[in-house]
Design an enzyme around this catalytic site. Structure first.
Site, short mmCIF file in Angstrom:
data_model
loop_
_atom_site.label_atom_id
_atom_site.label_comp_id
_atom_site.label_asym_id
_atom_site.label_seq_id
_atom_site.Cartn_x
_atom_site.Cartn_y
_atom_site.Cartn_z
N HIS A 247 0.76 -1.26 0.01
CA HIS A 247 0.11 -0.05 -0.09
C HIS A 247 1.08 1.36 0.04
O HIS A 247 1.87 1.35 0.76
CB HIS A 247 -0.62 0.07 1.30
CG HIS A 247 -2.04 0.97 1.29
ND1 HIS A 247 -3.03 1.22 0.50
CD2 HIS A 247 -1.97 2.36 1.98
CE1 HIS A 247 -3.69 2.36 0.71
NE2 HIS A 247 -2.82 3.11 1.64
N GLU B 42 -9.18 -9.40 7.09
CA GLU B 42 -10.47 -8.86 6.63
C GLU B 42 -10.80 -7.35 6.47
O GLU B 42 -11.88 -7.11 5.64
CB GLU B 42 -11.55 -9.88 7.40
CG GLU B 42 -12.15 -10.82 6.70
CD GLU B 42 -11.91 -12.18 7.73
OE1 GLU B 42 -12.62 -12.31 8.62
OE2 GLU B 42 -11.16 -12.99 7.19
N ASP C 141 -6.50 -2.68 4.18
CA ASP C 141 -5.18 -2.07 4.61
C ASP C 141 -4.80 -2.16 6.12
O ASP C 141 -4.51 -1.07 6.52
CB ASP C 141 -5.08 -0.66 3.91
CG ASP C 141 -5.51 -0.74 2.35
OD1 ASP C 141 -4.92 -1.50 1.76
OD2 ASP C 141 -5.89 0.51 1.92
#
Lengths: 196, 196
Positions: free
Chosen positions: A102, A135, A138
């Protein structure tokens, strides 16, 4: 898994070819048939699959992914610009074996347009984060982070380009860490315990 | 303004004495009479005030602060471990002239125990942020940030100590930036535009 140009995918293929990472890229899957990264992987002799997500539930689609990865004997899944959320089925089938990268220092600036978020917030430092996928978006345990200074005249494009350079260094290094026999996950903290 | 030992206050006094920062520390105010930083400042020949917040509204207390700062001709207020929220009255009286330092890379880990938050999140990088104070906690425009690597064996104490070292470098540098004639605030982004 990719959805686009796959520049992080190429960095991982290079690292495996150069034995910086002691692994092989066994399979590249895209949910977008025209993703440029899919052709690049094919040209480099890697098995590729296009698995369309359109017109199917996330669960149906992801169970096809699980089957394809298992058939190929894949031990670790790397998301490299894969622009879809993962189902619980996929996450559980490869528990703590799915990585994502990310373009921010998480938990700052999760979600889309992380580089724009950092600029608009006025952050003086940003970077990239490689983390295990859980789940929440990020959110999973962090493998490593690399920092990038935000310059006064940065635009989304210039900042994104400098972060991407660091992503290409960070992702292979993170894969090596996770594949290391000394890799440990303790709550949210990750470490590599090397033998004496 | 301090509430405790005032180690960032001392870093600022040192920087002014050494002319690293071209300013004088005109007044140190604490809301805690026994704050060790208050005695340290007094010993260094700086005017000090204890202004008790107990038994008074935040507004009453802060209006006394405003009066004291204005009487002393103070142009910039630095919070250095001052453990109280500021009233709108104080923030508006010194609009964009109040700085705070926070031991994380904001917007990550705002609020109390930032170093513990970073460790529990499993961040691999943290640091400190000097920012202008606005009405939201740990939220105003950022002047500068310095990074600190989080080590695998870090405790709250060891990480806090390394971040504090960077705070002592960051705070004087941030004050210099804000006092620079070229300092500009553009939305949330801050910059220093030097003359050609």
């Amino acid at each position: 898994m990719i959805s686009g140009r796959g520049s992080n995918m190429e960095a991982l293929i290079d690292a495996c070819d150069n034995q910086v990472v002691r692994a092989d890229v066994g399979l590249v899957i895209s949910n977008i048939e025209s993703a440029p990264g899919l052709a690049k992987a094919h040209d480099r002799g890697i098995d590729t699959l296009f698995i369309n997500h359109r017109g199917r539930s996330r669960e149906e689609h992801d169970l096809d992914l699980v089957a394809a990865f298992q058939q190929q004997g894949v031990g670790l899944i790397c998301l490299a610009g894969y622009m879809r959320l993962l189902s619980t089925e996929l996450i559980n089938a490869f528990k703590d074996r799915i990585l994502n990268i990310h373009p921010s220092l998480l938990p700052a600036f999760p979600g889309l347009d992380a580089q724009r978020q950092a600029l608009e917030y006025g952050a003086k430092v940003s970077g990239c984060t490689v983390h295990l996928v859980d789940e929440e978006l990020d959110h999973g345990p962090i493998i490593l982070q690399r920092t990038v200074e935000v310059l006064e005249d940065d635009t989304v494009e210039t900042l994104s380009a400098r972060i991407l350079e660091q992503e290409h260094i960070a992702y292979p290094e993170a894969v090596s860490r996770v594949l290391s026999p000394g890799f440990k996950l303790e709550g949210r903290r990750t470490r590599v315990v090397l033998p004496e």
